[in-house]
Every structure is written in C-alpha cells, then in structure tokens.
Design a protein around this motif. Structure first.
Motif, PDB file in Angstrom:
ATOM      1  N   VAL A  75       0.846  -1.189   0.000  1.00 11.68           N
ATOM      2  CA  VAL A  75       0.000   0.000   0.000  1.00 11.68           C
ATOM      3  C   VAL A  75       0.887   1.246   0.000  1.00 11.68           C
ATOM      4  CG1 VAL A  75      -1.778   1.297   1.233  1.00 11.68           C
ATOM      5  CG2 VAL A  75      -1.802  -1.213   1.265  1.00 11.68           C
ATOM      6  N   PRO A  76       0.885   2.038  -1.087  1.00 12.82           N
ATOM      7  CA  PRO A  76       1.621   3.309  -1.053  1.00 12.82           C
ATOM      8  C   PRO A  76       0.907   4.285  -0.108  1.00 12.82           C
ATOM      9  CG  PRO A  76       1.097   2.631  -3.314  1.00 12.82           C
ATOM     10  CD  PRO A  76       0.264   1.787  -2.388  1.00 12.82           C
ATOM     11  N   LEU A  77       1.647   4.890   0.789  1.00  7.97           N
ATOM     12  CA  LEU A  77       1.071   5.827   1.747  1.00  7.97           C
ATOM     13  C   LEU A  77       1.382   7.260   1.320  1.00  7.97           C
ATOM     14  CD1 LEU A  77       2.146   4.008   5.025  1.00  7.97           C
ATOM     15  CD2 LEU A  77      -0.060   3.845   3.859  1.00  7.97           C
ATOM     16  N   ARG A  78       0.467   8.158   1.608  1.00  7.40           N
ATOM     17  CA  ARG A  78       0.647   9.551   1.223  1.00  7.40           C
ATOM     18  C   ARG A  78       1.128  10.362   2.411  1.00  7.40           C
ATOM     19  NH1 ARG A  78      -4.368  12.361  -1.549  1.00  7.40           N
ATOM     20  NH2 ARG A  78      -5.218  12.106   0.545  1.00  7.40           N
ATOM     21  N   GLU A  79       2.104  11.216   2.164  1.00 10.58           N
ATOM     22  CA  GLU A  79       2.639  12.067   3.226  1.00 10.58           C
ATOM     23  C   GLU A  79       1.709  13.255   3.462  1.00 10.58           C
ATOM     24  OE1 GLU A  79       7.040  13.283   4.243  1.00 10.58           O
ATOM     25  OE2 GLU A  79       6.266  14.629   2.690  1.00 10.58           O
ATOM     26  N   LEU A  80       1.423  13.499   4.739  1.00 11.33           N
ATOM     27  CA  LEU A  80       0.625  14.664   5.120  1.00 11.33           C
ATOM     28  C   LEU A  80       1.576  15.765   5.561  1.00 11.33           C
ATOM     29  CD1 LEU A  80      -2.161  12.876   7.203  1.00 11.33           C
ATOM     30  CD2 LEU A  80      -2.201  13.476   4.776  1.00 11.33           C
ATOM     31  N   ILE A 132      10.909  -6.854  -1.675  1.00 14.44           N
ATOM     32  CA  ILE A 132      10.609  -7.847  -0.648  1.00 14.44           C
ATOM     33  C   ILE A 132       9.990  -9.033  -1.369  1.00 14.44           C
ATOM     34  CG2 ILE A 132       9.310  -8.386   1.445  1.00 14.44           C
ATOM     35  CD1 ILE A 132       9.337  -5.430   2.135  1.00 14.44           C
ATOM     36  N   GLU A 133      10.740 -10.147  -1.365  1.00 19.78           N
ATOM     37  CA  GLU A 133      10.317 -11.331  -2.108  1.00 19.78           C
ATOM     38  C   GLU A 133       9.960 -10.977  -3.555  1.00 19.78           C
ATOM     39  OE1 GLU A 133      10.257 -14.669  -1.573  1.00 19.78           O
ATOM     40  OE2 GLU A 133      11.521 -14.152   0.141  1.00 19.78           O
ATOM     41  N   ALA A 134      10.863 -10.252  -4.203  1.00 21.85           N
ATOM     42  CA  ALA A 134      10.773  -9.896  -5.623  1.00 21.85           C
ATOM     43  C   ALA A 134       9.685  -8.877  -5.938  1.00 21.85           C
ATOM     44  CB  ALA A 134      10.596 -11.136  -6.490  1.00 21.85           C
ATOM     45  N   SER A 135       8.944  -8.418  -4.933  1.00 20.59           N
ATOM     46  CA  SER A 135       7.966  -7.345  -5.140  1.00 20.59           C
ATOM     47  C   SER A 135       8.659  -6.013  -4.863  1.00 20.59           C
ATOM     48  CB  SER A 135       6.764  -7.496  -4.198  1.00 20.59           C
ATOM     49  OG  SER A 135       6.061  -8.678  -4.486  1.00 20.59           O
ATOM     50  N   GLU A 136       8.671  -5.121  -5.855  1.00 19.72           N
ATOM     51  CA  GLU A 136       9.371  -3.845  -5.713  1.00 19.72           C
ATOM     52  C   GLU A 136       8.708  -2.977  -4.654  1.00 19.72           C
ATOM     53  OE1 GLU A 136       9.831  -1.820  -9.398  1.00 19.72           O
ATOM     54  OE2 GLU A 136      11.078  -3.403 -10.299  1.00 19.72           O
ATOM     55  N   VAL A 137       9.544  -2.299  -3.862  1.00 24.84           N
ATOM     56  CA  VAL A 137       9.048  -1.376  -2.838  1.00 24.84           C
ATOM     57  C   VAL A 137       9.869  -0.101  -2.906  1.00 24.84           C
ATOM     58  CG1 VAL A 137       8.200  -3.185  -1.287  1.00 24.84           C
ATOM     59  CG2 VAL A 137      10.563  -2.378  -1.067  1.00 24.84           C
ATOM     60  N   GLN A 138       9.269   0.975  -2.425  1.00 20.39           N
ATOM     61  CA  GLN A 138       9.963   2.259  -2.391  1.00 20.39           C
ATOM     62  C   GLN A 138       9.479   3.058  -1.180  1.00 20.39           C
ATOM     63  OE1 GLN A 138       8.948   4.237  -6.035  1.00 20.39           O
ATOM     64  NE2 GLN A 138       6.767   4.285  -5.595  1.00 20.39           N
ATOM     65  N   GLU A 139      10.084   4.225  -0.987  1.00 20.31           N
ATOM     66  CA  GLU A 139       9.775   5.054   0.171  1.00 20.31           C
ATOM     67  C   GLU A 139       8.277   5.246   0.346  1.00 20.31           C
ATOM     68  OE1 GLU A 139      10.667   9.567   1.875  1.00 20.31           O
ATOM     69  OE2 GLU A 139      11.975   8.688   0.345  1.00 20.31           O
ATOM     70  N   SER A 140       7.816   5.122   1.596  1.00 23.49           N
ATOM     71  CA  SER A 140       6.421   5.315   2.021  1.00 23.49           C
ATOM     72  C   SER A 140       5.495   4.181   1.615  1.00 23.49           C
ATOM     73  CB  SER A 140       5.858   6.654   1.528  1.00 23.49           C
ATOM     74  OG  SER A 140       6.626   7.726   2.021  1.00 23.49           O
ATOM     75  N   ASP A 141       6.051   3.039   1.202  1.00 23.09           N
ATOM     76  CA  ASP A 141       5.227   1.852   0.973  1.00 23.09           C
ATOM     77  C   ASP A 141       5.044   1.101   2.288  1.00 23.09           C
ATOM     78  OD1 ASP A 141       4.884   2.255  -1.718  1.00 23.09           O
ATOM     79  OD2 ASP A 141       6.314   0.721  -2.357  1.00 23.09           O
ATOM     80  N   ALA A 142       3.829   0.609   2.519  1.00 25.48           N
ATOM     81  CA  ALA A 142       3.555  -0.300   3.632  1.00 25.48           C
ATOM     82  C   ALA A 142       3.241  -1.671   3.048  1.00 25.48           C
ATOM     83  CB  ALA A 142       2.376   0.199   4.461  1.00 25.48           C
ATOM     84  N   LEU A 148      14.090   0.491   6.329  1.00 28.06           N
ATOM     85  CA  LEU A 148      12.699   0.140   6.593  1.00 28.06           C
ATOM     86  C   LEU A 148      12.531  -0.352   8.024  1.00 28.06           C
ATOM     87  CD1 LEU A 148      11.839  -3.269   4.874  1.00 28.06           C
ATOM     88  CD2 LEU A 148      14.144  -2.358   4.941  1.00 28.06           C
ATOM     89  N   LEU A 149      11.295  -0.276   8.480  1.00 31.66           N
ATOM     90  CA  LEU A 149      10.898  -0.845   9.765  1.00 31.66           C
ATOM     91  C   LEU A 149      10.137  -2.129   9.483  1.00 31.66           C
ATOM     92  CD1 LEU A 149      10.461  -0.434  12.935  1.00 31.66           C
ATOM     93  CD2 LEU A 149       8.183   0.365  12.271  1.00 31.66           C
TER      94      LEU A 149
END
Length: 274
Positions: free
Chosen positions: A7-12, A196-206, A224-225
């Motif tokens: 889930v891409p998260l939006r910065e407030l 993560i397990e071949a699924s691309e992730v980037q900043e602010s993804d959950a 990442l956390l």
C-alpha cells in the motif's frame, strides 16, 4: 513468498510537520499505528494517552533530537538512535517536541495496544540511549533491534504483548532473509528502494508480510521498519488519544482525564531554543 499487500502511503504536510503513517491501512496486530515523522516546530501541544504504549524512536540519521515530558515528572532528551517508551495504562499527559526550532527531528512514533489485563496499569516510562539498543552488522546490512530479538540479540525494551520491531538498513546490492512467525507482520519503507520477495518497494510503501521467509534486497540504500505482533483478538474502541477493548473503560478514561486524574502539563513551546 510475495507480500500479501503493498500500500503506497501519502505524506501529510503541515507547517513544521510532515508525517506518513500506517493507521488501519494494513493488518499490524497490537501495533495500532506507525508514524514516520519529520518535525521542525513544536506543533503538537501536551495531550493525554491511555490504554496503550507510545514509543518514540528518533532515527540515527536525524539532524535533531526530541524532548519528551510528562505529567509524572519525566523530562528527557531523545537523541538520534534513542528510544523512549511511555506505557500510558490508566492515563498520562505528555508532550514531545523538537529540541531546537528549525532543526528537523526525524523519527517513528509507534502505538502498541496493551492487553486487556494490562490496560489499567500505572503509567511507566522506559528510556534507552543509542548504545543500549542492540545493533547487528554484517554483509552490507545493519539491524537495530528496537523491540524483541534478532539472531539472539535482545532489546531491553519490555513490551506487552511481546512484539518485534526491527530498523533495517540495507546497502545497494545487499540482502537479508527474515523468518516470520504466524503473527501479523508488516514493513514500512522509510527511504530508498528495493524488493521484498521480488515485489518492488519504495519510500512510504507499507507491506503485509506472510509467515515464512521474506527476502529483502536493496536497489538503492534501503531503510525500513519491520514489525511482528500478535493479532488483536477483538476490536478496539478509540476516542481521540484513548484506546480500550471495552467501551466502558474508554468512557472511564475520558472521565478521569476531565477530572484531572491524569495530571496536567503546561506547554513549553515558547521555551524551545531558536
């Protein structure tokens, strides 16, 4: 093993304050929410909490520190790499602001739900400096153990229920594999990119992670956390900064706050250095 959900998260953004948060976007068990914040001004006045533990972890690369005070007399600086945990229990009033105006404090605030039998405990504070949290470094990977354990390295933080929180930093081209139990597991990408397990992730993804092994690889430097928490066994009830399993306890907490039983705290915003 792919992640179940990304889930891409939006910065407030507000003046002096930016935040990206997991608040019900994915399953995180007893971890009620995770906020990655950037704060340059004292924009949040003193406020109460009850029914959960509030953790503030200032990221090691943060330019500035945070100051934490509460209605029980606690007054601490939280420097980069340090952890401050307030178990609110029956209720407490606290304030956390940047140590100096205009210097960004960059960190995580994490709310962890107390079990039913611990919701009404007396408030307690735990504070750990950067040198007190275990750090594991190997093959281009740094793991800081905020809570729980990693490869036999155990955090001094006591969380109820037991929860694992790992701050990972993976250099370009490096990787690591985590073994995840059958609990609610998740990741929040703080910055950088990878997979993560071949699924691309980037900043602010959950990401929701399924039990088993999860391979994490970095394209650019990836921070990442990762959290692993027992699932909630029943819905929780919120009212502002209070959270309880039973609505009756929620109402009791609101009444205690109105009666002044959680104590009070005058804002120190004007005392923050320029």
């Amino acid at each position: 093993m792919p992640s179940h959900l990304r889930v891409p998260l939006r910065e407030l953004r507000e003046p002096g304050f930016r935040v990206v948060g997991i608040r019900g976007a994915i399953r995180t068990g007893h971890v009620l929410h995770v906020d990655r914040f950037r704060m340059t001004e004292p924009v949040i006045p003193p406020h109460p909490h009850a029914g959960f533990s509030a953790l503030t972890y200032v990221l090691p690369n943060s330019p500035g520190s945070m100051m934490s005070r509460d209605s029980h007399g606690e007054h601490r600086e939280i420097p980069p790499g340090a952890l401050h945990c307030t178990t609110a229990g029956r209720g407490i009033v606290h304030e956390e602001v940047p140590s100096r105006r205009g210097i960004e404090s960059h960190g995580l605030q994490i709310f962890s739900k107390l079990p039913r039998e611990r919701e009404q405990v007396a408030p307690e504070v735990q504070h750990y400096g950067p040198s007190e949290l275990p750090i594991v470094e190997r093959d281009g990977v740094t793991v800081r153990v905020i809570a729980g354990a990693y490869e036999g390295h155990v955090s001094p933080l006591r969380l109820d229920p037991p929860t694992t929180l790992l701050h990972l930093e993976v250099t370009p081209g490096a990787s690591l594999t985590l073994s995840l139990p059958s609990h609610d597991a998740f990741a929040l990408v703080l910055d950088g990119s990878g997979s993560i397990e071949a699924s691309e992730v980037q900043e602010s993804d959950a990401c929701v992670l399924v039990p088993g092994e999860a391979r994490i690889e970095a394209a650019g430097r990836l921070r990442l956390l990762v959290g692993v928490s027992p699932p909630l066994d029943a819905p929780v009830h919120w009212a502002g900064p209070f959270c309880f399993f039973a609505p009756e306890r929620l109402a009791e907490a609101q009444a205690r706050y109105r009666a002044g039983e959680m104590g009070g705290l005058e804002s120190t915003h004007r005392d923050i250095g320029p």
